[in-house]
Write a protein that holds these residues in place. Structure first.
Motif, short mmCIF file in Angstrom:
data_model
loop_
_atom_site.label_atom_id
_atom_site.label_comp_id
_atom_site.label_asym_id
_atom_site.label_seq_id
_atom_site.Cartn_x
_atom_site.Cartn_y
_atom_site.Cartn_z
N ALA A 1 -5.36 3.62 2.11
CA ALA A 1 -6.10 4.88 2.26
C ALA A 1 -6.54 5.07 3.71
CB ALA A 1 -7.31 4.89 1.33
N MET B 1 -20.94 -1.06 5.63
CA MET B 1 -19.78 -0.44 4.99
C MET B 1 -19.36 -1.31 3.80
SD MET B 1 -18.26 2.04 7.26
CE MET B 1 -18.60 2.52 8.96
N ARG B 2 -18.82 -0.64 2.77
CA ARG B 2 -18.47 -1.35 1.55
C ARG B 2 -17.15 -2.11 1.68
NH1 ARG B 2 -18.67 3.70 -2.21
NH2 ARG B 2 -17.87 4.51 -0.26
N GLU B 3 -16.32 -1.67 2.61
CA GLU B 3 -15.01 -2.32 2.78
C GLU B 3 -14.75 -2.56 4.26
OE1 GLU B 3 -12.03 0.27 1.28
OE2 GLU B 3 -12.91 0.45 -0.71
N ARG C 1 1.80 -1.30 -2.53
CA ARG C 1 2.67 -2.25 -3.23
C ARG C 1 2.97 -3.46 -2.35
NH1 ARG C 1 6.99 1.81 -4.25
NH2 ARG C 1 8.35 0.06 -3.83
N SER C 2 3.24 -3.21 -1.08
CA SER C 2 3.58 -4.31 -0.17
C SER C 2 2.40 -5.26 0.01
CB SER C 2 4.00 -3.74 1.19
OG SER C 2 5.15 -2.96 1.05
N THR D 1 -5.18 8.10 5.94
CA THR D 1 -6.13 9.00 6.59
C THR D 1 -5.84 9.13 8.08
OG1 THR D 1 -7.87 8.51 4.98
CG2 THR D 1 -8.58 9.31 7.13
N ALA E 1 8.61 -4.86 -3.28
CA ALA E 1 8.03 -3.74 -2.55
C ALA E 1 7.90 -4.05 -1.08
CB ALA E 1 6.65 -3.44 -3.13
N LEU F 1 3.76 2.81 -0.87
CA LEU F 1 4.54 1.67 -0.40
C LEU F 1 3.65 0.60 0.23
CD1 LEU F 1 7.61 3.48 1.19
CD2 LEU F 1 7.69 1.77 -0.61
N ASN G 1 -8.65 11.72 1.23
CA ASN G 1 -7.57 11.41 0.29
C ASN G 1 -7.45 12.48 -0.80
OD1 ASN G 1 -8.26 7.87 0.60
ND2 ASN G 1 -6.82 9.11 1.72
N LEU H 1 4.01 6.96 1.64
CA LEU H 1 3.77 5.80 2.50
C LEU H 1 2.62 4.95 1.95
CD1 LEU H 1 4.09 7.16 6.15
CD2 LEU H 1 5.55 5.48 5.02
N MET H 2 1.58 5.62 1.48
CA MET H 2 0.43 4.89 0.95
C MET H 2 0.83 4.07 -0.28
SD MET H 2 -2.61 7.69 1.49
CE MET H 2 -3.68 6.95 0.27
N LEU I 1 -11.13 1.83 10.04
CA LEU I 1 -11.02 3.28 10.23
C LEU I 1 -11.98 3.75 11.33
CD1 LEU I 1 -9.98 6.08 9.32
CD2 LEU I 1 -11.66 6.00 7.47
N SER J 1 1.50 10.38 1.25
CA SER J 1 1.25 9.89 -0.10
C SER J 1 2.26 8.80 -0.48
CB SER J 1 1.33 11.07 -1.07
OG SER J 1 1.12 10.63 -2.37
N SER K 1 -11.90 -2.26 5.52
CA SER K 1 -10.95 -1.22 5.95
C SER K 1 -11.68 0.03 6.44
CB SER K 1 -9.99 -0.86 4.81
OG SER K 1 -10.70 -0.38 3.70
N LEU K 2 -12.92 0.23 6.01
CA LEU K 2 -13.70 1.36 6.54
C LEU K 2 -14.13 1.07 7.98
CD1 LEU K 2 -15.89 2.27 3.43
CD2 LEU K 2 -13.95 3.55 4.34
N ASP L 1 -9.26 -0.66 0.55
CA ASP L 1 -8.06 0.16 0.45
C ASP L 1 -7.47 0.44 1.84
OD1 ASP L 1 -6.05 1.83 -0.31
OD2 ASP L 1 -7.30 3.15 -1.53
#
Lengths: 197, 122
Positions: A117, A1-3, A173-174, A121, B2, A170, B49, A167-168, A9, A165, A5-6, A114
Motif C-alpha cells: 500500500a 505510527m502503527r506500521e 504475493r511476493s 501510494t 509469485a 504482485l 488506497n 502491482l500492489m 512513506l 492495483s 511502512s508508514l 502493508d
C-alpha cells in the motif's frame, strides 16, 4: 505510527518534498542477528550538517513555514525503544540517506505492515519519481524497480490506478512468499546489481 | 510462484494499455491527498488506497491524483483537496476510506460538494 511502512512513506515523502526524483528503499531483515534495518536514500536537495545533528529533535525542521518537524523524531523514538537507532547521512545538494535499525523480535517493534500500500501510494501520487524497493530477508531478496517497469511497460502509465492495483497485488504475493520462506525471489535487475544505483 | 516476472509485466501491459491509452491531455479534476507526517499518522494511506480503487472502477481519464505535504491543518487530517476545473478548490477534512468514496462519487463524478466533510474553500 502503527506500521513501519508508514514511517517509510513519511520519510520518502520528505525526500520528494526536497526535490528528489529517485528514491531507493531498502528493508533488510536478519533472523540470525535479530535485526531489522530500513534505509531510505533520496537524491533531493539534502540537509546541512547543522540540521542533521538535530534531526531527531521535534522542534528542529528544515521547513520555514513552522517550527516543528515530527517525522524523523517519531522514527527515532520507534527505533530507540526497540534497541535500535537512527542515522542520517546528508549534505546539501547530495541527497539524504536515513537508516533506522530495530531489534527484530522486540515486543515494541511495530509490524512492517502493508508495504504494498505504501509503494502503491508513492507510485500513484508521484509519477515523476523513480522508486527502487529492495527487501532482503536473510539470503532471499525481492526487488521492485519502477525504472525497469517503465521500460518493460513502455506506453503504459505506471501511475494509473489499474496498473498500481495490479502491482500492489504482485508485491503482496511476493512479500508473503518471502516471509514464508519461499524460494529465491530476485528480479533481473537485482540479480545484476543495478538496483543499487 | 509469485514474483515480478517478464510474463507478469506483459500481462499488466496487455490488460492496461487500453485503459491508459487515453490518459493524455488536460485533467479536469485534480485530487490532492495531503501526506505529511500528520496526515499519514491519521490515516491518509487508506484514504489514498480507497481513492485508487474508486478511480480504477470509474475508469476516468481526466482525473489526476497527487500527494503533497502537510497543509498546516494537522488537527483536521487526513485532508484531501478536490479541484474541479472552473470551480473553487474544496478541502475536505477528517477523511477516511468511506468518506473518500462518497466524495469521489458525489463531488468528483457528479459535482456535488459534500459540505458535511468540507473544511474550506480555497
Amino acid at each position: 505510527m502503527r506500521e513501519l511502512s508508514l514511517h517509510i512513506l513519511d520519510v520518502v515523502e520528505n525526500g520528494i518534498t526536497a526535490g528528489a526524483d529517485g528514491i531507493v528503499i531498502r528493508v533488510k531483515e536478519s533472523a540470525a542477528a535479530d535485526r531489522l534495518q530500513i534505509t531510505v536514500r533520496d537524491n533531493g536537495s539534502g540537509i546541512s550538517a547543522d540540521k542533521v545533528r538535530h534531526l531527531d529533535d521535534p522542534f528542529v525542521t528544515t521547513r520555514t513555514t513552522r517550527r516543528v518537524g515530527l517525522g524523523l523524531s517519531l522514527l527515532a523514538a520507534a527505533a530507540r525503544r526497540c534497541e535500535g537507532d537512527i542515522r542520517v547521512n546528508a549534505a546539501p545538494g547530495k541527497g539524504t540517506e536515513v537508516t533506522a535499525t530495530f531489534q527484530r523480535s522486540h515486543i515494541d517493534r511495530a509490524p512492517l505492515g502493508d508495504v504494498a500500500a505504501t509503494l502503491g501510494t508513492l507510485i500513484m501520487g508521484n509519477p515523476q519519481v523513480d522508486f527502487v524497493y529492495i527487501h532482503r530477508l536473510d539470503d532471499k531478496e525481492f526487488t521492485l524497480d519502477t525504472r525497469e517497469l517503465k521500460r518493460e511497460l513502455e506506453g503504459v502509465d505506471l501511475s494509473s490506478p489499474a496498473v498500481v492495483s495490479q502491482l500492489m497485488d504482485l508485491i503482496r504475493r511476493s512479500l508473503k512468499e518471502l516471509a514464508s520462506g519461499g524460494s529465491e525471489l530476485r528480479t533481473k535487475e537485482s540479480a545484476n546489481g543495478q538496483a543499487d544505483d | 510462484m509469485a514474483k515480478l516476472t517478464i510474463e507478469d509485466l506483459k500481462r499488466i501491459k496487455e490488460q492496461t494499455t487500453k485503459a491508459t491509452a487515453l490518459r493524455q491531455g488536460e485533467a479536469r479534476v485534480k485530487i490532492t491527498v495531503h501526506m505529511g507526517t500528520c496526515g499519514i499518522a491519521a490515516g491518509a494511506r487508506p484514504v489514498m488506497n480507497a481513492l485508487m480503487e474508486e478511480m480504477a472502477e470509474a475508469d476516468r481519464q481526466d482525473i489526476r491524483v497527487v500527494t503533497s505535504g502537510c497543509m498546516g491543518m494537522c488537527s483536521s487530517e487526513p485532508n484531501v483537496t478536490v479541484e474541479v476545473l472552473d470551480t473553487e478548490p474544496i478541502v475536505y477534512q477528517h477523511m477516511d476510506p468511506n468518506r473518500m468514496r462518497q466524495v469521489f462519487r458525489r463531488h468528483v463524478l457528479l459535482g456535488e460538494v459534500q459540505t458535511d466533510f468540507a473544511l474550506a474553500k480555497i
